[in-house]
Design an enzyme around this catalytic site. Structure first.
Site, PDB file in Angstrom:
ATOM      1  N   PRO A 131       0.789  -1.238   0.000  1.00 48.19           N
ATOM      2  CA  PRO A 131       0.000   0.000   0.000  1.00 48.19           C
ATOM      3  C   PRO A 131       0.821   1.288   0.000  1.00 48.19           C
ATOM      4  O   PRO A 131       0.317   2.345   0.388  1.00 48.19           O
ATOM      5  CB  PRO A 131      -0.787  -0.126   1.307  1.00 48.19           C
ATOM      6  CG  PRO A 131       0.183  -0.797   2.231  1.00 48.19           C
ATOM      7  CD  PRO A 131       0.975  -1.758   1.367  1.00 48.19           C
ATOM      8  N   GLU A 132       2.072   1.238  -0.440  1.00 51.27           N
ATOM      9  CA  GLU A 132       2.943   2.407  -0.329  1.00 51.27           C
ATOM     10  C   GLU A 132       2.368   3.660  -1.001  1.00 51.27           C
ATOM     11  O   GLU A 132       2.600   4.783  -0.540  1.00 51.27           O
ATOM     12  CB  GLU A 132       4.313   2.096  -0.928  1.00 51.27           C
ATOM     13  CG  GLU A 132       5.189   1.193  -0.082  1.00 51.27           C
ATOM     14  CD  GLU A 132       4.995  -0.282  -0.377  1.00 51.27           C
ATOM     15  OE1 GLU A 132       5.864  -1.082  -0.016  1.00 51.27           O
ATOM     16  OE2 GLU A 132       3.959  -0.636  -0.977  1.00 51.27           O
ATOM     17  N   ALA A 133       1.635   3.477  -2.107  1.00 47.20           N
ATOM     18  CA  ALA A 133       1.108   4.649  -2.826  1.00 47.20           C
ATOM     19  C   ALA A 133       0.126   5.455  -1.978  1.00 47.20           C
ATOM     20  O   ALA A 133      -0.095   6.642  -2.241  1.00 47.20           O
ATOM     21  CB  ALA A 133       0.444   4.206  -4.129  1.00 47.20           C
TER      22      ALA A 133
END
Length: 261
Positions: A131-133
């Site tokens: 989920p880095e974005a």
């Protein structure tokens, strides 16, 4: 100071536990500890397989400690990226077999750590994602390639571009993990998979690993040539001769004895 990576040796296997509660997030220090632990296990001829898991029963690892990126400093972020690369390369390049026992959330750098392993076993209550974005970042520890290699481009886009989390059962269905087990059993099953390594020739495992990892970029003709060369290199070795003798004599091969010759 709390030891953030714990190593236990069990016969020919080792358990490496990410120990930074409550969410087992990665820091530069814990990544450095992981790299050192994997280097030590690589140098230990008595250990032939490694199981990686998270402390507790809720998190394998929730990824990087976001405090590392809070001030937007590129120099600090570069140090973190380098620490991730060093640690997970040490996992990828371990000469034996590595199994991730995902016992809860495996997110961001947590999932990337699992993806650096040969197999992934996940407990049914686990949740996996990159989920880095959501915080303005992207995977920086091999996640875009490792995930795409496992699940293909469309699912990689769903998880990375869409920030989607998948359950253990969905992860199994799309090829992200190899096995799903009930809660509390991931480490036990991972150890049973790791234990199978002792039945195999260490030299053969090393040769086969190199061929498998190179195969996506090879043509069939090139792969066949590489296989033949690696196959012939094993012929006449102490391990190859011991393997045939043990088979004919209906006994377990003594790989350790051959390594000492």
């Amino acid at each position: 100071m709390t030891q953030k990576i714990i190593v236990e040796r069990l016969g020919q296997s080792a358990i490496v536990t990410i120990n930074n509660p409550p969410a087992n997030v990665w820091t530069i220090e814990s990544l450095q500890e992981l790299a050192r632990a994997m280097d030590a296990l690589t140098a230990d001829d008595a250990i032939r397989a490694v199981v990686l898991t998270g402390a507790g029963d809720r998190y394998f690892s929730a990824g990087a400690d976001l405090a590392l990126f809070g001030d937007g400093a590129a120099a600090q972020a570069g140090k973190v990226a380098d620490a991730f690369a060093l640690a997970f390369d040490a996992v990828r390049h371990y000469p034996g077999v590595t199994v991730a026992a995902v016992n809860g959330f495996a997110l961001g750098g947590g999932l990337e750590c699992a993806l650096a392993c040969d197999y992934i076993v996940a407990e049914r209550g686990a949740s996996l994602g990159l989920p880095e974005a959501r915080v303005g970042l992207i995977p920086c520890a091999g996640g875009t390639k490792a995930l795409t290699d496992r699940v293909g481009v469309p699912w990689a886009k769903r998880l990375i571009l869409g920030g989607e989390f998948v359950t253990a059962d969905k992860a199994l269905a799309i090829g992200l993990v190899e096995e799903v087990v009930e809660s509390g059993l991931a480490k036990i099953v991972a150890l049973s998979l790791a234990a199978r390594v002792r039945e195999q020739s260490p030299q053969a495992i090393h040769a086969a690993r190199r061929l498998i990892e190179a195969s996506p970029a090879q043509t069939l003709a090139a792969q066949l040539a590489a296989e033949k060369a690696a196959f012939l290199a094993l012929i006449g070795s102490a391990e190859q001769l011991e393997g045939v003798r043990a088979f004919n004599e209906k006994r377990e091969p003594g790989w350790a004895e051959q390594d000492d010759d």
